[in-house]
Design an enzyme around this catalytic site. Sequence first.
Site, PDB file in Angstrom:
ATOM      1  N   SER A  24       0.967  -1.228   0.277  1.00 18.76           N
ATOM      2  CA  SER A  24       0.198  -0.014   0.596  1.00 18.76           C
ATOM      3  C   SER A  24       0.740   1.004   0.099  1.00 18.76           C
ATOM      4  O   SER A  24       0.137   2.695  -0.450  1.00 18.76           O
ATOM      5  CB  SER A  24      -1.015   0.192   1.325  1.00 18.76           C
ATOM      6  OG  SER A  24      -1.396  -1.025   1.342  1.00 18.76           O
ATOM      7  N   HIS A  39      -1.168  -2.455  -8.038  1.00 20.04           N
ATOM      8  CA  HIS A  39      -1.085  -2.349  -6.283  1.00 20.04           C
ATOM      9  C   HIS A  39      -3.105  -2.433  -6.309  1.00 20.04           C
ATOM     10  O   HIS A  39      -4.261  -1.890  -7.174  1.00 20.04           O
ATOM     11  CB  HIS A  39      -1.247  -0.980  -5.694  1.00 20.04           C
ATOM     12  CG  HIS A  39      -2.063  -0.311  -4.295  1.00 20.04           C
ATOM     13  ND1 HIS A  39      -2.103   0.871  -4.219  1.00 20.04           N
ATOM     14  CD2 HIS A  39      -2.683  -1.421  -3.311  1.00 20.04           C
ATOM     15  CE1 HIS A  39      -2.576   1.451  -2.759  1.00 20.04           C
ATOM     16  NE2 HIS A  39      -2.645  -0.439  -2.365  1.00 20.04           N
ATOM     17  N   GLU A  82      -3.291  -0.094  -9.692  1.00 24.72           N
ATOM     18  CA  GLU A  82      -2.242   0.582  -9.761  1.00 24.72           C
ATOM     19  C   GLU A  82      -0.676   0.441  -9.912  1.00 24.72           C
ATOM     20  O   GLU A  82      -0.675  -0.361  -9.400  1.00 24.72           O
ATOM     21  CB  GLU A  82      -1.809   1.745  -8.892  1.00 24.72           C
ATOM     22  CG  GLU A  82      -2.977   2.653  -7.715  1.00 24.72           C
ATOM     23  CD  GLU A  82      -2.549   3.831  -6.861  1.00 24.72           C
ATOM     24  OE1 GLU A  82      -2.603   4.641  -6.900  1.00 24.72           O
ATOM     25  OE2 GLU A  82      -2.149   3.308  -5.744  1.00 24.72           O
ATOM     26  N   ASN A 105      -4.268   5.895  -1.810  1.00 25.00           N
ATOM     27  CA  ASN A 105      -3.759   5.962  -0.100  1.00 25.00           C
ATOM     28  C   ASN A 105      -3.126   7.628   0.229  1.00 25.00           C
ATOM     29  O   ASN A 105      -3.081   7.816   1.283  1.00 25.00           O
ATOM     30  CB  ASN A 105      -2.926   5.097  -0.091  1.00 25.00           C
ATOM     31  CG  ASN A 105      -3.203   3.462   0.367  1.00 25.00           C
ATOM     32  OD1 ASN A 105      -4.735   3.974   0.413  1.00 25.00           O
ATOM     33  ND2 ASN A 105      -2.843   2.568  -0.181  1.00 25.00           N
TER      34      ASN A 105
END
Length: 263
Positions: free
Chosen positions: A118, A139, A151, A189
């Site tokens: 992450s 991701h 991602e 994130n």
Amino acid sequence: MTIETLGVVGAGTMGNGIAQIAAVSGLKVVLVDVTDAALPKGVTAMTASLERLVAKDKLDATTRDAALRIETSTDYQRLAVADLVVEAATENLDLKIRILKQIESVVRPDAIIASNTSSISITALGATLADPSRFIGMHFFNPVPLLPLVEIIRGLQTSAATAKIVRELTVRLDKSPIGVKNSPGFVVNRILVPMINEAFFLLAEGVATAEEIDEEMRLGAYHPIGPLALANLIGLDVLLSVTDVFLRDFGDSIKPHRNASEP
Ligand SMILES: NC(=O)c1ccc[n+]([C@@H]2O[C@H](COP(=O)([O-])OP(=O)(O)OC[C@H]3O[C@@H](n4cnc5c(N)ncnc54)[C@H](O)[C@@H]3O)[C@@H](O)[C@H]2O)c1
């Protein structure tokens, strides 16, 4: 190279979701975890998710049954058949380095290794491998069967060929790839986790109740789910690890909220 066999390391929330969508897309899947207990737990979660999709007419029973034929093991050696292995184990730098080296020691020299981290630097993780050109960030988002984004993060040494294969695989998994630069927390994130962290401070300061904070963000910012409910979905351990990466990499511009009783 076309990816036909996918290895997944870590049978938790993300790992079993990634295994599920790959199996539904017709890939052979080998799911590896360190503990015997994690594997049936992951398969149970996967089964329940597939059943929900069948009940909603989003999946047929034949595909469900085929998807449930994934192989599970605690033996990394089983990953030797994989064209690509996605690491989706606990968010911890030292652990991930150990796992990635272990994966590299058993896979074919042309197999790709991806991390679902992450927040941890893909360049830093890749630098610990003998061949960083075959390493990349992939991701996924939680819950994996429902959220379309992946991602794709190239480390400094990731080859263009690796990125192309992973992008093509993402499309085959019926997901939407977006390539982003390697940076702590990448894009989603970097935006999302500070917001959730701020909700922890608001709760600890008694500004509003948990229910009110979530309701405010649904009604006032039009979010489909409030930040505290989202925090529970993601997992507080994952969030603390990501916030610690931000604290280390960005200095004190974000301070992790560690204890609700000590604002
Ligand atoms: N939870 C989320 O919403 C979310 C979203 C995107 C990415 N991620 C990332 O995905 C990764 C996994 O997160 P999660 O929420 O699925 O965690 P989780 O705690 O649900 O699962 C982690 C799994 O890794 C296993 N594991 C630990 N050490 C291992 C080892 N040496 N070898 C094999 N397996 C091992 C554990 O037994 C566990 O089953 C983390 O890097 C996290 O940051 C999480």
